[in-house]
Motif scaffolding. Structure first.
Motif, PDB file in Angstrom:
ATOM      1  N   ASP A   9      -0.913   3.872 -25.500  1.00 52.49           N
ATOM      2  CA  ASP A   9      -1.424   4.950 -26.321  1.00 52.49           C
ATOM      3  C   ASP A   9      -2.719   4.467 -26.963  1.00 52.49           C
ATOM      4  OD1 ASP A   9      -1.580   7.363 -27.600  1.00 52.49           O
ATOM      5  OD2 ASP A   9      -0.221   6.810 -29.224  1.00 52.49           O
ATOM      6  N   GLY A  10      -3.692   5.341 -27.034  1.00 58.60           N
ATOM      7  CA  GLY A  10      -4.963   4.959 -27.637  1.00 58.60           C
ATOM      8  C   GLY A  10      -5.840   6.174 -27.861  1.00 58.60           C
ATOM      9  N   ALA A  11      -7.036   5.918 -28.331  1.00 59.54           N
ATOM     10  CA  ALA A  11      -7.960   6.993 -28.674  1.00 59.54           C
ATOM     11  C   ALA A  11      -8.643   7.597 -27.448  1.00 59.54           C
ATOM     12  CB  ALA A  11      -9.016   6.467 -29.648  1.00 59.54           C
ATOM     13  N   SER A  12      -8.660   6.869 -26.344  1.00 55.44           N
ATOM     14  CA  SER A  12      -9.355   7.340 -25.137  1.00 55.44           C
ATOM     15  C   SER A  12      -8.355   7.633 -24.025  1.00 55.44           C
ATOM     16  CB  SER A  12     -10.344   6.280 -24.647  1.00 55.44           C
ATOM     17  OG  SER A  12     -11.322   6.034 -25.625  1.00 55.44           O
ATOM     18  N   ARG A  13      -8.804   8.448 -23.071  1.00 61.61           N
ATOM     19  CA  ARG A  13      -7.968   8.786 -21.910  1.00 61.61           C
ATOM     20  C   ARG A  13      -8.596   8.204 -20.649  1.00 61.61           C
ATOM     21  NH1 ARG A  13      -3.675  11.846 -22.587  1.00 61.61           N
ATOM     22  NH2 ARG A  13      -3.593  13.235 -24.347  1.00 61.61           N
ATOM     23  N   TYR A  14      -7.721   7.681 -19.796  1.00 65.36           N
ATOM     24  CA  TYR A  14      -8.127   7.136 -18.507  1.00 65.36           C
ATOM     25  C   TYR A  14      -7.201   7.723 -17.452  1.00 65.36           C
ATOM     26  CZ  TYR A  14     -10.566   3.859 -21.491  1.00 65.36           C
ATOM     27  OH  TYR A  14     -11.378   3.318 -22.441  1.00 65.36           O
ATOM     28  N   HIS A  15      -7.736   7.911 -16.275  1.00 67.90           N
ATOM     29  CA  HIS A  15      -6.936   8.428 -15.163  1.00 67.90           C
ATOM     30  C   HIS A  15      -7.021   7.454 -14.002  1.00 67.90           C
ATOM     31  CE1 HIS A  15      -6.066  12.352 -16.883  1.00 67.90           C
ATOM     32  NE2 HIS A  15      -7.302  12.361 -17.328  1.00 67.90           N
ATOM     33  N   PHE A  16      -5.916   7.392 -13.251  1.00 67.05           N
ATOM     34  CA  PHE A  16      -5.880   6.560 -12.062  1.00 67.05           C
ATOM     35  C   PHE A  16      -5.928   7.464 -10.841  1.00 67.05           C
ATOM     36  CE2 PHE A  16      -2.696   3.792 -14.594  1.00 67.05           C
ATOM     37  CZ  PHE A  16      -3.721   3.249 -15.338  1.00 67.05           C
ATOM     38  N   GLY A  17      -6.778   7.110  -9.922  1.00 67.97           N
ATOM     39  CA  GLY A  17      -6.754   7.721  -8.597  1.00 67.97           C
ATOM     40  C   GLY A  17      -6.077   6.707  -7.690  1.00 67.97           C
ATOM     41  N   ILE A  18      -4.880   7.023  -7.241  1.00 68.97           N
ATOM     42  CA  ILE A  18      -4.137   6.091  -6.390  1.00 68.97           C
ATOM     43  C   ILE A  18      -3.847   6.779  -5.064  1.00 68.97           C
ATOM     44  CG2 ILE A  18      -1.986   4.803  -6.082  1.00 68.97           C
ATOM     45  CD1 ILE A  18      -1.880   4.465  -9.111  1.00 68.97           C
ATOM     46  N   SER A  19      -4.268   6.120  -3.998  1.00 70.16           N
ATOM     47  CA  SER A  19      -3.949   6.645  -2.667  1.00 70.16           C
ATOM     48  C   SER A  19      -3.107   5.615  -1.935  1.00 70.16           C
ATOM     49  CB  SER A  19      -5.222   6.946  -1.873  1.00 70.16           C
ATOM     50  OG  SER A  19      -5.987   5.780  -1.680  1.00 70.16           O
ATOM     51  N   ALA A  21       6.362  -3.450   3.016  1.00 68.28           N
ATOM     52  CA  ALA A  21       5.055  -3.649   2.386  1.00 68.28           C
ATOM     53  C   ALA A  21       4.439  -2.291   2.066  1.00 68.28           C
ATOM     54  CB  ALA A  21       4.138  -4.433   3.312  1.00 68.28           C
ATOM     55  N   LEU A  22       3.547  -2.276   1.067  1.00 73.44           N
ATOM     56  CA  LEU A  22       2.852  -1.066   0.640  1.00 73.44           C
ATOM     57  C   LEU A  22       1.406  -1.432   0.320  1.00 73.44           C
ATOM     58  CD1 LEU A  22       2.901   1.945  -0.434  1.00 73.44           C
ATOM     59  CD2 LEU A  22       3.555   0.969  -2.636  1.00 73.44           C
ATOM     60  N   ILE A  23       0.465  -0.617   0.774  1.00 74.17           N
ATOM     61  CA  ILE A  23      -0.959  -0.816   0.491  1.00 74.17           C
ATOM     62  C   ILE A  23      -1.466   0.429  -0.230  1.00 74.17           C
ATOM     63  CG2 ILE A  23      -3.262  -1.210   1.456  1.00 74.17           C
ATOM     64  CD1 ILE A  23      -1.758  -2.276   3.998  1.00 74.17           C
ATOM     65  N   ILE A  24      -2.100   0.204  -1.400  1.00 73.05           N
ATOM     66  CA  ILE A  24      -2.674   1.323  -2.153  1.00 73.05           C
ATOM     67  C   ILE A  24      -4.131   1.024  -2.487  1.00 73.05           C
ATOM     68  CG2 ILE A  24      -0.465   1.987  -3.183  1.00 73.05           C
ATOM     69  CD1 ILE A  24      -1.489   0.742  -5.832  1.00 73.05           C
ATOM     70  N   ASN A  25      -4.882   2.070  -2.732  1.00 71.05           N
ATOM     71  CA  ASN A  25      -6.228   1.966  -3.303  1.00 71.05           C
ATOM     72  C   ASN A  25      -6.172   2.550  -4.701  1.00 71.05           C
ATOM     73  OD1 ASN A  25      -7.469   0.742  -1.145  1.00 71.05           O
ATOM     74  ND2 ASN A  25      -8.342   2.611  -0.322  1.00 71.05           N
ATOM     75  N   PRO A  63     -12.968   1.325  -4.815  1.00 74.23           N
ATOM     76  CA  PRO A  63     -11.521   1.272  -5.067  1.00 74.23           C
ATOM     77  C   PRO A  63     -10.989  -0.149  -4.908  1.00 74.23           C
ATOM     78  CG  PRO A  63     -12.040   3.059  -3.561  1.00 74.23           C
ATOM     79  CD  PRO A  63     -13.296   2.244  -3.728  1.00 74.23           C
ATOM     80  N   ARG A  64     -10.037  -0.496  -5.726  1.00 75.27           N
ATOM     81  CA  ARG A  64      -9.369  -1.795  -5.638  1.00 75.27           C
ATOM     82  C   ARG A  64      -8.188  -1.623  -4.700  1.00 75.27           C
ATOM     83  NH1 ARG A  64      -9.627  -7.224  -7.212  1.00 75.27           N
ATOM     84  NH2 ARG A  64      -7.510  -8.020  -7.265  1.00 75.27           N
ATOM     85  N   GLN A  65      -8.157  -2.418  -3.626  1.00 78.07           N
ATOM     86  CA  GLN A  65      -7.027  -2.337  -2.703  1.00 78.07           C
ATOM     87  C   GLN A  65      -5.969  -3.345  -3.140  1.00 78.07           C
ATOM     88  OE1 GLN A  65      -6.936  -3.257   1.765  1.00 78.07           O
ATOM     89  NE2 GLN A  65      -7.060  -1.030   1.593  1.00 78.07           N
ATOM     90  N   ILE A  66      -4.738  -2.877  -3.218  1.00 74.89           N
ATOM     91  CA  ILE A  66      -3.616  -3.698  -3.646  1.00 74.89           C
ATOM     92  C   ILE A  66      -2.541  -3.631  -2.567  1.00 74.89           C
ATOM     93  CG2 ILE A  66      -1.768  -3.943  -5.361  1.00 74.89           C
ATOM     94  CD1 ILE A  66      -3.743  -2.697  -7.407  1.00 74.89           C
ATOM     95  N   THR A  67      -2.076  -4.788  -2.146  1.00 77.25           N
ATOM     96  CA  THR A  67      -0.998  -4.876  -1.174  1.00 77.25           C
ATOM     97  C   THR A  67       0.193  -5.544  -1.848  1.00 77.25           C
ATOM     98  OG1 THR A  67      -2.573  -5.101   0.646  1.00 77.25           O
ATOM     99  CG2 THR A  67      -0.298  -5.773   1.085  1.00 77.25           C
ATOM    100  N   VAL A  68       1.348  -4.935  -1.752  1.00 81.52           N
ATOM    101  CA  VAL A  68       2.564  -5.508  -2.326  1.00 81.52           C
ATOM    102  C   VAL A  68       3.653  -5.569  -1.261  1.00 81.52           C
ATOM    103  CG1 VAL A  68       2.092  -4.773  -4.694  1.00 81.52           C
ATOM    104  CG2 VAL A  68       3.406  -3.286  -3.194  1.00 81.52           C
TER     105      VAL A  68
END
Length: 131
Positions: free
Chosen positions: A13-23, A43-47, A63-68
Motif C-alpha cells: 500500500d502506498g501513495a502511488s499506483r503501479y501496474h504490471f503487464g505480465i504475459s 517450467a513457466l516463462i513470463i515477461n 520487458p523482464r523475462q523470468i523463468t521459473v
C-alpha cells in the motif's frame, strides 16, 4: 497467475499506483515419466513490464523475462508429473513466478530507485521479500 500475483502483492500500500503487464510466454507441465531416470519437471516463462501511473510511463523499457521451475521438495524427487495434476503444477509455477517478480522489484528499488516516494507525499510501505 492472477491469483498468485494478487496473493503476493495485495499487501502493498502506498501513495502511488503501479501496474504490471505480465504475459505468459510459455510453459511446460510435467507428464508422467520413468521415476528417477526421466523425472519430468514443470517450467513457466513470463515477461514483466512495470507501469508507473503517476508518471504515465514504463519503469522498465524492455520487458523482464523470468523463468521459473517447480518447487523442488521431497514430494517431487520422482517428478511432479507422477504426483500432481496439471492444475496443481500451474498453481506452484504461478506462486514461484510471483515470488520472482517480487524479488526483481525489490532489486530494482535498490538499484534504480523504483517506488521511491515523493518527499511531499506519504511514504511507501515496502515489505521484505517473503519466502
Amino acid at each position: 497467475m492472477k491469483a498468485a500475483i494478487a496473493e503476493r502483492f495485495d499487501r502493498y500500500d502506498g501513495a502511488s499506483r503501479y501496474h504490471f503487464g505480465i504475459s505468459i510466454e510459455g510453459y511446460i507441465l510435467a507428464i508422467p515419466g520413468i521415476p528417477v531416470v526421466a523425472a519430468p519437471k514443470s517450467a513457466l516463462i513470463i515477461n514483466l513490464t512495470v507501469w508507473d501511473d503517476e508518471a504515465g510511463k514504463k519503469l522498465n523499457d524492455e520487458p523482464r523475462q523470468i523463468t521459473v521451475f517447480e518447487t523442488f521438495g521431497t514430494d517431487l524427487i520422482i517428478g511432479s508429473g507422477l504426483t500432481m495434476t496439471a492444475d496443481e503444477q500451474l498453481v506452484i509455477l504461478s506462486q514461484n513466478a510471483a515470488k520472482e517478480v517480487e524479488k526483481y522489484l525489490v532489486e530494482q528499488r535498490a538499484e534504480q530507485g523504483w517506488f521511491t516516494p515523493d518527499p511531499q507525499t506519504e511514504a511507501v510501505s515496502v515489505p521484505e521479500v517473503a519466502g
